[in-house]
Design a protein around this motif. Structure first.
Motif, PDB file in Angstrom:
ATOM      1  N   PRO A 182      27.097  55.919  26.348  1.00  0.00           N
ATOM      2  CA  PRO A 182      27.149  57.298  25.864  1.00  0.00           C
ATOM      3  C   PRO A 182      27.044  57.314  24.349  1.00  0.00           C
ATOM      4  O   PRO A 182      27.493  56.390  23.668  1.00  0.00           O
ATOM      5  N   ASP A 183      26.476  58.366  23.819  1.00  0.00           N
ATOM      6  CA  ASP A 183      26.330  58.506  22.366  1.00  0.00           C
ATOM      7  C   ASP A 183      27.690  58.828  21.741  1.00  0.00           C
ATOM      8  O   ASP A 183      28.648  59.162  22.431  1.00  0.00           O
ATOM      9  N   GLY A 184      27.777  58.732  20.438  1.00  0.00           N
ATOM     10  CA  GLY A 184      28.977  59.114  19.710  1.00  0.00           C
ATOM     11  C   GLY A 184      30.042  58.034  19.694  1.00  0.00           C
ATOM     12  O   GLY A 184      29.756  56.842  19.575  1.00  0.00           O
ATOM     13  N   TYR A 185      31.287  58.475  19.838  1.00  0.00           N
ATOM     14  CA  TYR A 185      32.438  57.567  19.752  1.00  0.00           C
ATOM     15  C   TYR A 185      32.294  56.361  20.679  1.00  0.00           C
ATOM     16  O   TYR A 185      32.544  55.227  20.265  1.00  0.00           O
ATOM     17  N   LEU A 186      31.918  56.579  21.925  1.00  0.00           N
ATOM     18  CA  LEU A 186      31.856  55.459  22.869  1.00  0.00           C
ATOM     19  C   LEU A 186      30.762  54.469  22.508  1.00  0.00           C
ATOM     20  O   LEU A 186      30.905  53.268  22.753  1.00  0.00           O
ATOM     21  N   ALA A 187      29.693  54.915  21.893  1.00  0.00           N
ATOM     22  CA  ALA A 187      28.649  53.996  21.422  1.00  0.00           C
ATOM     23  C   ALA A 187      29.175  53.134  20.281  1.00  0.00           C
ATOM     24  O   ALA A 187      28.936  51.921  20.239  1.00  0.00           O
ATOM     25  N   ILE A 188      29.901  53.771  19.361  1.00  0.00           N
ATOM     26  CA  ILE A 188      30.485  53.020  18.248  1.00  0.00           C
ATOM     27  C   ILE A 188      31.528  52.040  18.769  1.00  0.00           C
ATOM     28  O   ILE A 188      31.566  50.873  18.370  1.00  0.00           O
ATOM     29  N   ARG A 189      32.365  52.498  19.686  1.00  0.00           N
ATOM     30  CA  ARG A 189      33.396  51.618  20.253  1.00  0.00           C
ATOM     31  C   ARG A 189      32.751  50.424  20.948  1.00  0.00           C
ATOM     32  O   ARG A 189      33.212  49.294  20.808  1.00  0.00           O
ATOM     33  N   HIS A 190      31.682  50.669  21.692  1.00  0.00           N
ATOM     34  CA  HIS A 190      30.967  49.570  22.344  1.00  0.00           C
ATOM     35  C   HIS A 190      30.481  48.569  21.305  1.00  0.00           C
ATOM     36  O   HIS A 190      30.728  47.376  21.420  1.00  0.00           O
ATOM     37  N   ALA A 191      29.785  49.068  20.301  1.00  0.00           N
ATOM     38  CA  ALA A 191      29.200  48.183  19.289  1.00  0.00           C
ATOM     39  C   ALA A 191      30.259  47.356  18.583  1.00  0.00           C
ATOM     40  O   ALA A 191      30.068  46.161  18.342  1.00  0.00           O
ATOM     41  N   PHE A 192      31.399  47.970  18.266  1.00  0.00           N
ATOM     42  CA  PHE A 192      32.414  47.268  17.487  1.00  0.00           C
ATOM     43  C   PHE A 192      33.362  46.435  18.343  1.00  0.00           C
ATOM     44  O   PHE A 192      34.019  45.540  17.829  1.00  0.00           O
ATOM     45  N   SER A 193      33.439  46.700  19.633  1.00  0.00           N
ATOM     46  CA  SER A 193      34.324  45.888  20.478  1.00  0.00           C
ATOM     47  C   SER A 193      33.564  44.785  21.207  1.00  0.00           C
ATOM     48  O   SER A 193      34.140  43.758  21.545  1.00  0.00           O
ATOM     49  N   GLU A 194      32.282  44.987  21.429  1.00  0.00           N
ATOM     50  CA  GLU A 194      31.487  43.999  22.163  1.00  0.00           C
ATOM     51  C   GLU A 194      30.677  43.075  21.260  1.00  0.00           C
ATOM     52  O   GLU A 194      30.216  42.034  21.709  1.00  0.00           O
ATOM     53  N   HIS A 195      30.505  43.455  20.010  1.00  0.00           N
ATOM     54  CA  HIS A 195      29.649  42.692  19.100  1.00  0.00           C
ATOM     55  C   HIS A 195      30.349  42.484  17.760  1.00  0.00           C
ATOM     56  O   HIS A 195      31.238  43.246  17.395  1.00  0.00           O
ATOM     57  N   SER A 196      29.898  41.492  17.032  1.00  0.00           N
ATOM     58  CA  SER A 196      30.462  41.257  15.696  1.00  0.00           C
ATOM     59  C   SER A 196      29.937  42.305  14.720  1.00  0.00           C
ATOM     60  O   SER A 196      28.904  42.941  14.963  1.00  0.00           O
ATOM     61  N   ARG A 197      30.641  42.449  13.619  1.00  0.00           N
ATOM     62  CA  ARG A 197      30.184  43.377  12.587  1.00  0.00           C
ATOM     63  C   ARG A 197      28.823  42.931  12.059  1.00  0.00           C
ATOM     64  O   ARG A 197      27.959  43.759  11.784  1.00  0.00           O
ATOM     65  N   ALA A 198      28.621  41.616  11.945  1.00  0.00           N
ATOM     66  CA  ALA A 198      27.337  41.090  11.451  1.00  0.00           C
ATOM     67  C   ALA A 198      26.202  41.459  12.405  1.00  0.00           C
ATOM     68  O   ALA A 198      25.107  41.837  11.960  1.00  0.00           O
ATOM     69  N   GLU A 199      26.433  41.374  13.715  1.00  0.00           N
ATOM     70  CA  GLU A 199      25.408  41.762  14.684  1.00  0.00           C
ATOM     71  C   GLU A 199      25.077  43.242  14.535  1.00  0.00           C
ATOM     72  O   GLU A 199      23.915  43.640  14.588  1.00  0.00           O
ATOM     73  N   TYR A 200      26.123  44.063  14.349  1.00  0.00           N
ATOM     74  CA  TYR A 200      25.926  45.501  14.179  1.00  0.00           C
ATOM     75  C   TYR A 200      25.084  45.783  12.935  1.00  0.00           C
ATOM     76  O   TYR A 200      24.117  46.547  12.991  1.00  0.00           O
ATOM     77  N   GLU A 242      32.954  53.471   7.494  1.00  0.00           N
ATOM     78  CA  GLU A 242      33.000  54.843   8.024  1.00  0.00           C
ATOM     79  C   GLU A 242      33.243  54.843   9.521  1.00  0.00           C
ATOM     80  O   GLU A 242      34.049  55.626  10.029  1.00  0.00           O
ATOM     81  N   ARG A 243      32.560  53.978  10.233  1.00  0.00           N
ATOM     82  CA  ARG A 243      32.704  53.929  11.685  1.00  0.00           C
ATOM     83  C   ARG A 243      34.059  53.359  12.095  1.00  0.00           C
ATOM     84  O   ARG A 243      34.672  53.832  13.054  1.00  0.00           O
ATOM     85  N   GLU A 244      34.545  52.364  11.366  1.00  0.00           N
ATOM     86  CA  GLU A 244      35.878  51.829  11.654  1.00  0.00           C
ATOM     87  C   GLU A 244      36.948  52.897  11.418  1.00  0.00           C
ATOM     88  O   GLU A 244      37.882  53.024  12.227  1.00  0.00           O
ATOM     89  N   GLU A 245      36.802  53.675  10.359  1.00  0.00           N
ATOM     90  CA  GLU A 245      37.751  54.761  10.088  1.00  0.00           C
ATOM     91  C   GLU A 245      37.695  55.818  11.183  1.00  0.00           C
ATOM     92  O   GLU A 245      38.731  56.337  11.616  1.00  0.00           O
ATOM     93  N   LEU A 246      36.501  56.131  11.647  1.00  0.00           N
ATOM     94  CA  LEU A 246      36.346  57.100  12.728  1.00  0.00           C
ATOM     95  C   LEU A 246      37.017  56.596  14.001  1.00  0.00           C
ATOM     96  O   LEU A 246      37.746  57.341  14.667  1.00  0.00           O
ATOM     97  N   LEU A 247      36.784  55.326  14.341  1.00  0.00           N
ATOM     98  CA  LEU A 247      37.429  54.742  15.510  1.00  0.00           C
ATOM     99  C   LEU A 247      38.946  54.837  15.394  1.00  0.00           C
ATOM    100  O   LEU A 247      39.628  55.245  16.339  1.00  0.00           O
TER     101      LEU A 247
END
Length: 95
Positions: A41-59, A72-77
């Motif tokens: 899903p777009d939005g919060y869940l997309a960011i959560r996926h990216a930051f919980s399933e992948h490294s910051r470097a991969e992102y 910004e995205r970490e603060e939003l999470l």
């Protein structure tokens, strides 16, 4: 506190974080993760996926992001996870 959808082109505002996340998850198109190809899903869940399933470097590499984008995205999470009942959101999405 009012919560804006935050997805480009959407001007919806919600009374609580849960409603905003549910809106993002059900009313907007799903997106393909540029790191692993998962459809999320777009939005919060997309960011959560990216930051919980992948490294910051991969992102950073996959999305052409910089340190400010990551912050910004970490603060939003953090803000959403402090305010929202994540279990209630997950329960509602399972329906």
């Amino acid at each position: 506190m009012a919560w804006e959808c935050g997805i480009e082109g959407c001007n919806e505002v919600f009374a609580d974080a849960e409603s905003a996340v549910l809106h993002q998850s059900t009313e907007h198109e799903r997106r393909e993760c540029k790191v692993c190809g998962a459809i999320v899903p777009d939005g919060y869940l997309a960011i959560r996926h990216a930051f919980s399933e992948h490294s910051r470097a991969e992102y950073v590499r996959a999305y052409g992001a910089n340190a400010e984008d990551v912050r910004e995205r970490e603060e939003l999470l953090d803000e959403i996870e402090t305010e929202a009942d994540i279990k209630a959101i997950a329960s509602e999405l399972k329906r």
